[in-house]
Scaffold this motif. Structure first.
Motif: not given
Length: 270
Positions: A42-48, A134-143
């Motif tokens: 889900p983090v990857l999907l929303n990052l894209l 949650v950690l991946l979600l926040l890291a993806a936001g920073v990215l």
């Protein structure tokens, strides 16, 4: 000369030993990899989505974090998170369904230790998976702040308290599913039966979301708590448990009792 028979280890020692043994069984299994990597999708999907279409979701000059977190949580909670719990519960118990119950129940440990060990393992893996999400979600936001500076991620902040509150709500909301699926995995002799019931429960919950008593359905709880996410400029999450979470805790307690009784009645020859 009289010799005293060796005393059996205490219940907590038995539980500890069984828990270590169960944890060692997880090495190189699908259950471990599912727990470690289940939150990445889900983090990857929303990052894209935000990388390619973020300009359609974020108004210029506004804080993009609340919209980003809300959309990401919705993607995870509606379908992927319930399915993750269903798969995790089945995979952990299925390690014994392939012939290990006979050997495990013949060991000098109580069935309470066997039951508690697998339950604690499931609870721990569920917690680890959601924390990693949650950690991946926040890291993806920073990215995204680096990749799409026009969206403004790097110029705004996200409060950790609302995110941690939502993490707690989500964990409680999944307990009902976890308990029911654990009991089902103990009731069936294979992986397919609990999986089929779990998928049927998820589909039914999504179909009945407009039902006035939907909070009673444990498979709907992760979706129901999405109403706790509020705020357009700053993320806000209420601290009090929602009705769906209380019912989730009730389902968990009932399912744990039923599952324990099922394990007590399981013959050693299985």
């Amino acid at each position: 000369m009289e010799y005293a028979l060796p005393t059996a280890p205490g219940p907590f020692i038995q539980l500890g030993r069984t828990l270590v043994a169960d944890a060692l069984k997880l090495r190189r299994t699908a259950a471990l990899w599912l727990a470690l990597g289940g939150g990445a999708l889900p983090v990857l999907l929303n990052l894209l989505i935000f990388y390619f279409k973020g300009q359609y979701f974020v108004k210029p000059g506004t804080n993009p974090w609340p919209m980003y977190v809300g959309m990401s949580w919705q993607t995870a909670s509606v379908l992927l998170l319930p399915l993750f719990v269903v798969l995790l519960s089945g995979l952990v118990v299925n390690l014994e369904n392939r012939g290990g119950w006979r050997q495990l129940l013949a060991q000098p440990v109580s069935r309470g230790a066997v039951f508690g060990s697998k339950l604690l393992l499931l609870l721990g893996l569920n917690a680890v998976a959601q924390a990693l999400y949650v950690l991946l979600l926040l890291a993806a936001g920073v990215l995204l702040g680096w990749l799409r500076p026009d969206l403004g991620f790097q110029n705004n902040a996200i409060g950790l308290l609302p995110v941690l509150r939502m993490l707690g709500h989500t964990y409680v909301a999944t307990l009902g599913i976890l308990g029911v699926q654990y009991a089902l995995a103990l009731a069936f002799r294979g992986f397919v039966g609990p999986l089929a019931v779990g998928i049927a429960g998820i589909v039914s919950a999504l179909t009945l979301l407009r039902w006035e008593h939907i909070d009673l359905v444990p498979y709907a709880a992760p979706t129901r708590i999405l109403r706790l996410l509020e705020g357009d400029t700053q993320l806000s999450v209420a601290a009090a448990l929602s009705p769906a979470e209380w019912y989730s805790l009730g389902w968990f307690a009932l399912a744990v009792l039923v599952g324990y009784l099922l394990l007590l009645r399981r013959p050693v020859t299985d």
